[in-house]
Design a protein around this motif. Structure first.
Motif, PDB file in Angstrom:
ATOM      1  N   UNK A 200     -21.979 -81.097 -18.345  1.00 37.97           N
ATOM      2  CA  UNK A 200     -21.254 -80.781 -19.459  1.00 37.97           C
ATOM      3  C   UNK A 200     -20.419 -81.907 -19.958  1.00 37.97           C
ATOM      4  N   UNK A 201     -20.195 -81.764 -21.185  1.00 40.87           N
ATOM      5  CA  UNK A 201     -19.470 -82.845 -21.969  1.00 40.87           C
ATOM      6  C   UNK A 201     -18.053 -82.763 -21.790  1.00 40.87           C
ATOM      7  N   UNK A 202     -17.315 -83.616 -21.705  1.00 35.60           N
ATOM      8  CA  UNK A 202     -15.803 -83.913 -21.436  1.00 35.60           C
ATOM      9  C   UNK A 202     -15.087 -84.617 -22.614  1.00 35.60           C
ATOM     10  N   UNK A 203     -14.650 -83.584 -23.423  1.00 38.79           N
ATOM     11  CA  UNK A 203     -13.968 -84.082 -24.784  1.00 38.79           C
ATOM     12  C   UNK A 203     -12.441 -84.421 -24.610  1.00 38.79           C
ATOM     13  N   UNK A 204     -11.938 -85.205 -23.473  1.00 37.15           N
ATOM     14  CA  UNK A 204     -10.933 -85.635 -23.330  1.00 37.15           C
ATOM     15  C   UNK A 204     -10.328 -86.389 -24.348  1.00 37.15           C
ATOM     16  N   UNK A 205      -9.635 -87.481 -24.142  1.00 39.17           N
ATOM     17  CA  UNK A 205      -8.818 -88.196 -25.458  1.00 39.17           C
ATOM     18  C   UNK A 205     -10.033 -88.894 -26.411  1.00 39.17           C
ATOM     19  N   UNK A 206     -11.039 -89.068 -25.917  1.00 45.74           N
ATOM     20  CA  UNK A 206     -12.222 -89.975 -26.799  1.00 45.74           C
ATOM     21  C   UNK A 206     -13.105 -89.081 -27.537  1.00 45.74           C
ATOM     22  N   UNK A 207     -12.887 -87.869 -27.423  1.00 43.00           N
ATOM     23  CA  UNK A 207     -13.932 -86.872 -28.120  1.00 43.00           C
ATOM     24  C   UNK A 207     -15.393 -86.911 -27.369  1.00 43.00           C
ATOM     25  N   UNK A 208     -16.405 -86.192 -27.966  1.00 47.39           N
ATOM     26  CA  UNK A 208     -17.533 -86.267 -27.699  1.00 47.39           C
ATOM     27  C   UNK A 208     -18.558 -86.756 -28.658  1.00 47.39           C
ATOM     28  N   UNK A 209     -19.631 -87.393 -28.343  1.00 45.81           N
ATOM     29  CA  UNK A 209     -20.456 -88.122 -29.197  1.00 45.81           C
ATOM     30  C   UNK A 209     -21.987 -87.802 -28.785  1.00 45.81           C
ATOM     31  N   UNK A 210     -22.684 -87.133 -29.826  1.00 43.79           N
ATOM     32  CA  UNK A 210     -24.041 -86.796 -29.472  1.00 43.79           C
ATOM     33  C   UNK A 210     -24.833 -87.615 -30.673  1.00 43.79           C
ATOM     34  N   UNK A 211     -25.949 -88.087 -30.090  1.00 42.78           N
ATOM     35  CA  UNK A 211     -26.966 -88.696 -31.129  1.00 42.78           C
ATOM     36  C   UNK A 211     -28.251 -87.697 -31.209  1.00 42.78           C
ATOM     37  N   UNK A 212     -28.609 -87.404 -32.434  1.00 43.77           N
ATOM     38  CA  UNK A 212     -29.904 -86.381 -32.521  1.00 43.77           C
ATOM     39  C   UNK A 212     -30.999 -87.377 -32.629  1.00 43.77           C
ATOM     40  N   UNK A 213     -31.803 -87.708 -31.899  1.00 45.18           N
ATOM     41  CA  UNK A 213     -32.942 -88.618 -32.175  1.00 45.18           C
ATOM     42  C   UNK A 213     -34.164 -87.977 -32.240  1.00 45.18           C
ATOM     43  N   UNK A 214     -35.091 -89.131 -32.906  1.00 44.23           N
ATOM     44  CA  UNK A 214     -36.536 -88.438 -32.758  1.00 44.23           C
ATOM     45  C   UNK A 214     -37.502 -89.177 -34.039  1.00 44.23           C
ATOM     46  N   UNK A 215     -38.536 -88.940 -34.302  1.00 44.20           N
ATOM     47  CA  UNK A 215     -39.328 -89.540 -35.269  1.00 44.20           C
ATOM     48  C   UNK A 215     -38.981 -89.062 -36.587  1.00 44.20           C
ATOM     49  N   UNK A 216     -39.125 -89.834 -37.932  1.00 44.03           N
ATOM     50  CA  UNK A 216     -39.100 -89.249 -39.067  1.00 44.03           C
ATOM     51  C   UNK A 216     -39.622 -87.793 -39.247  1.00 44.03           C
ATOM     52  N   UNK A 217     -39.030 -86.910 -39.822  1.00 47.83           N
ATOM     53  CA  UNK A 217     -39.634 -85.552 -40.130  1.00 47.83           C
ATOM     54  C   UNK A 217     -39.439 -84.721 -38.922  1.00 47.83           C
TER      55      UNK A 217
ATOM     56  N   UNK B 251     -18.001 -95.635 -31.467  1.00 47.17           N
ATOM     57  CA  UNK B 251     -16.440 -96.039 -31.210  1.00 47.17           C
ATOM     58  C   UNK B 251     -15.486 -95.870 -32.016  1.00 47.17           C
ATOM     59  N   UNK B 252     -15.551 -95.903 -33.007  1.00 46.71           N
ATOM     60  CA  UNK B 252     -14.720 -95.353 -33.955  1.00 46.71           C
ATOM     61  C   UNK B 252     -14.172 -93.999 -33.765  1.00 46.71           C
ATOM     62  N   UNK B 253     -15.194 -93.030 -33.866  1.00 47.18           N
ATOM     63  CA  UNK B 253     -14.755 -91.854 -33.469  1.00 47.18           C
ATOM     64  C   UNK B 253     -14.122 -91.689 -32.163  1.00 47.18           C
ATOM     65  N   UNK B 254     -14.490 -92.270 -30.982  1.00 46.39           N
ATOM     66  CA  UNK B 254     -13.988 -92.559 -29.890  1.00 46.39           C
ATOM     67  C   UNK B 254     -12.465 -92.724 -29.777  1.00 46.39           C
ATOM     68  N   UNK B 255     -12.099 -93.977 -30.491  1.00 48.32           N
ATOM     69  CA  UNK B 255     -10.851 -94.574 -31.005  1.00 48.32           C
ATOM     70  C   UNK B 255      -9.934 -93.383 -31.485  1.00 48.32           C
ATOM     71  N   UNK B 256     -10.471 -92.690 -32.379  1.00 48.68           N
ATOM     72  CA  UNK B 256      -9.659 -91.739 -33.014  1.00 48.68           C
ATOM     73  C   UNK B 256      -9.523 -90.336 -32.257  1.00 48.68           C
ATOM     74  N   UNK B 257     -10.454 -90.222 -31.252  1.00 51.36           N
ATOM     75  CA  UNK B 257     -10.371 -89.047 -30.489  1.00 51.36           C
ATOM     76  C   UNK B 257     -11.196 -88.016 -30.969  1.00 51.36           C
ATOM     77  N   UNK B 258     -11.995 -88.304 -31.970  1.00 50.70           N
ATOM     78  CA  UNK B 258     -12.761 -87.151 -32.688  1.00 50.70           C
ATOM     79  C   UNK B 258     -14.390 -87.024 -31.951  1.00 50.70           C
ATOM     80  N   UNK B 259     -14.508 -85.989 -32.165  1.00 50.03           N
ATOM     81  CA  UNK B 259     -16.025 -85.588 -31.521  1.00 50.03           C
ATOM     82  C   UNK B 259     -17.075 -85.572 -32.815  1.00 50.03           C
ATOM     83  N   UNK B 260     -18.358 -85.841 -32.640  1.00 49.22           N
ATOM     84  CA  UNK B 260     -19.308 -85.894 -33.815  1.00 49.22           C
ATOM     85  C   UNK B 260     -20.657 -85.908 -33.193  1.00 49.22           C
TER      86      UNK B 260
END
Length: 182
Positions: A4-21, A77-86
């Motif tokens: 599970x993700x832990x959204x403590x003070x740095x928020x959570x970050x997800x990168x959606x990856x894959x080929x174009x299309x 990193x900016x999201x983490x510094x701001x405590x935001x999830x994205x």
């Protein structure tokens, strides 16, 4: 790798990856809305020279992608510094690219939108992209190094509906989604 993700003070970050299309943007936007998180289209972080190369149908090299990957890392990193999830989209085709992103944000989780070349070719042929011509899809599949079991990746089938893909991601992340209004 399921944890599970832990959204403590740095928020959570997800990168959606894959080929174009593959549906990265569709899944990423829907996932961000479902979770009430920020959304960023990674293609918007490409330097102008990369965009121009792609417009001309010239595949990017590792050297071309380096400043783009650094900008993605800076955003995370900016999201983490701001405590935001994205949720951010990025092809992240090679393991070295994912490693570079993880170096910037070690707690990032990847969602790999996996689809067959035939499925993705059909999608790319039916759409217009601002600067990513269908002719570059082959180079993306050639560059693709599917994530290994030791990477923090949730794989979803690009052939599913975006709703089903996002439901699978939310369950695998172990985070609470916002109620769906309808």
């Amino acid at each position: 790798m399921k944890r599970p993700m832990n959204a403590d003070r740095t928020g959570c970050a997800v990168v959606v990856m894959g080929v174009s299309g593959s549906g990265k943007t569709t899944v990423g936007e829907f996932l961000a809305r479902r979770l009430g998180w920020l959304f960023a289209e990674g293609d918007r972080l490409h330097p102008p020279a990369n965009v121009e190369k792609m417009r001309q149908g010239i595949p990017l090299t590792d050297a071309d992608r380096a400043p783009w990957l650094d900008r993605i890392g800076e955003e995370l990193r900016r999201w983490a510094a701001e405590g935001r999830s994205g949720v951010l989209t990025c092809s992240a085709l090679r393991r070295a690219y994912r490693d570079r992103i993880r170096a910037a944000r070690p707690d990032v989780r990847f969602v790999y939108v996996r689809g067959s070349e035939a499925l993705i070719e059909g999608r790319v042929a039916a759409r217009h992209h601002e600067y990513m011509p269908a002719s570059l899809l082959k180079s993306q599949f050639e560059a693709l190094e599917e994530p290994g079991p030791d990477e923090p990746v949730i794989a979803v089938d690009a052939g599913l509906s975006p709703e089903d893909e996002v439901a699978a991601v939310v369950a695998a992340l172990g985070v609470e989604a916002k109620p769906v209004s309808g």
